[in-house]
Write a protein that holds these residues in place. Structure first.
Motif, PDB file in Angstrom:
ATOM      1  N   GLU A   2       0.831  -1.212   0.000  1.00 41.69           N
ATOM      2  CA  GLU A   2       0.000   0.000   0.000  1.00 41.69           C
ATOM      3  C   GLU A   2       0.865   1.261   0.000  1.00 41.69           C
ATOM      4  O   GLU A   2       0.496   2.276  -0.611  1.00 41.69           O
ATOM      5  CB  GLU A   2      -0.936  -0.023   1.205  1.00 41.69           C
ATOM      6  N   SER A   3       2.017   1.198   0.649  1.00 39.47           N
ATOM      7  CA  SER A   3       2.932   2.345   0.653  1.00 39.47           C
ATOM      8  C   SER A   3       3.518   2.581  -0.735  1.00 39.47           C
ATOM      9  O   SER A   3       3.730   3.731  -1.141  1.00 39.47           O
ATOM     10  CB  SER A   3       4.063   2.113   1.664  1.00 39.47           C
ATOM     11  N   ALA A  21       0.880   4.394  -2.556  1.00 38.31           N
ATOM     12  CA  ALA A  21       0.768   5.773  -2.079  1.00 38.31           C
ATOM     13  C   ALA A  21       1.896   6.649  -2.593  1.00 38.31           C
ATOM     14  O   ALA A  21       1.734   7.866  -2.746  1.00 38.31           O
ATOM     15  CB  ALA A  21       0.750   5.798  -0.551  1.00 38.31           C
ATOM     16  N   ALA A  42      -6.012   0.266  -4.127  1.00 36.92           N
ATOM     17  CA  ALA A  42      -4.617   0.714  -4.226  1.00 36.92           C
ATOM     18  C   ALA A  42      -3.694  -0.366  -4.775  1.00 36.92           C
ATOM     19  O   ALA A  42      -2.721  -0.062  -5.471  1.00 36.92           O
ATOM     20  CB  ALA A  42      -4.119   1.160  -2.852  1.00 36.92           C
TER      21      ALA A  42
END
Length: 379
Positions: A24-25, A28, A51
């Motif tokens: 997820e990072s 992002a 995501a």
């Protein structure tokens, strides 16, 4: 970039949660993120499907579908009967071939991946015959039980770690691998420390979710699987020897539950220790705790410590091998106890007598997801 994170399962556990956090990072940070896992579990963590592109690849079934796949698995099991823990040698050879084929299918659909990040020894073992310059292998924990005289240990080093780009999640993990390579005779292509991400903003969202079964009164907290590594026996001994009047809540499930419940009863603290089982969202429990206590025999990093800090909860821990010292830096150093029940009990009492301490958000700066992703991108 287009980046694939590969992990064995998405069961409720620290390593699996970190794999999701990393995927997820990556998204992002503006990259195209993919997460592949091999084995389904009844209870699983759920990545954000908006995501992350999620791929379940049942690698065991894929091995069986290969020519002579059943024979390979049978041979692996026979070999394992004579050489304990050698199942990975044949299965990982076939699994790596199956993974390469699946990767080709994904790249035909999505395009070429720039980085392929494998997380954890269990994942390495299932795919060791796959080799690619884009592959990075993340070591989540210290390697502490091996011998130069055991063929299976030498094979594990040679097949899983030799001539590969390695990442250690803490300096303690890196030191353990360097010690193992001297003993077992493998040589990584490179090894670098890249810590685990702590997604503070997501934790802040999750920690305020409604939770109907939280205790009404303040409590001490531990969140961990009930397995030998987490050393709950030491935690119970320390709690029994402390002067703490607050109840102890243990969030987690595992094979030692009955044994630990019996130990709590024998210590005369069973009515003050609450075993509440595993929680897919442990953050409300962390947020409302008076103090988070870690008692492990060893930790790769101790991601639950970061999560507790992100919830604003003070932490204490025993000074165990691995990565806890990467967390307990600066002002936090005085909240590490010697690895004994008496020392941990004294630290619990001192911290409670001080009414805890105020968590400084800057302590989590080096664990920011954007920083972690940037290090993987440039490795």
């Amino acid at each position: 970039m287009r980046i694939l994170v590969v992990v064995r399962t998405l069961k409720v556990g620290g390593m699996e949660r970190v794999a999701i956090d990393l995927a997820e990072s990556i998204a992002a940070a503006g990259h195209e993120s993919h997460l592949m896992y091999f084995k389904k579990r009844k209870t699983e963590l759920k990545p954000d499907p908006q995501a992350v592109n999620i791929h379940h690849f049942p690698i065991t079934q894929a091995i069986y579908r290969q020519a002579f796949g059943g024979l390979v698995d049978l041979s692996a099991r026979i070999s394992n009967a004579f050489m304990r823990k050698s199942l990975f040698i044949l299965n990982g050879w076939a699994g790596g071939r199956a993974f390469a084929k699946k990767l080709e299918e994904l790249e035909n659909r999505f395009g070429r991946f720039d980085k392929i990040i494998f997380r954890g020894f269990g994942t390495f073992e299932l795919t060791w015959s796959f080799r690619d310059d884009r592959a990075i292998y993340v070591l989540e924990n210290i390697w502490h039980s091996y011998s130069a005289t055991r063929l299976v240990d030498r094979k594990r080093g040679a097949l899983l770690l030799h001539d590969r780009k390695l990442v250690a999640v803490s300096h303690g993990v890196k030191e353990s691998i360097e010690k193992a390579q001297d003993t077992l005779g493998f040589t990584p292509k490179s090894i670098r420390v890249i810590t685990n991400p702590c997604p503070v903003e997501r934790i802040h969202r999750l920690m305020v979710e409604p939770c109907s079964d939280l205790p009404a009164e303040p409590y001490l907290l531990n969140v961990a699987r009930l397995v030998p590594q987490k050393n709950h026996a030491l935690l119970l001994d320390a709690y029994a020897r402390s002067n703490a009047k607050l109840p102890l809540v243990i969030v987690g499930e595992g094979p030692l539950r009955a044994e630990l419940e019996a130990k709590a009863a024998a210590l005369g603290i069973r009515d003050r220790v609450n075993f509440v089982g595993a929680k897919t969202n442990p953050y409300p429990w962390m947020r409302h705790a008076k103090l988070f206590v870690l008692s492990s025999r060893f930790e790769g990093l101790g991601v639950v410590l970061l999560e507790a800090l992100a919830c604003g909860t003070p932490i204490v821990a025993v000074d165990c091998p691995g990565g806890v010292r990467d967390v307990f830096e600066g002002p936090l150093q005085c909240y590490l106890a010697a690895n004994s029940a008496d020392a941990l009990a004294a630290l619990i009492d001192r911290t409670l007598n001080e009414n805890g301490y105020t968590v400084d958000p800057q302590w989590l700066n080096k664990f920011r997801p954007s920083n972690v992703v940037e290090e993987f991108v440039h490795y």
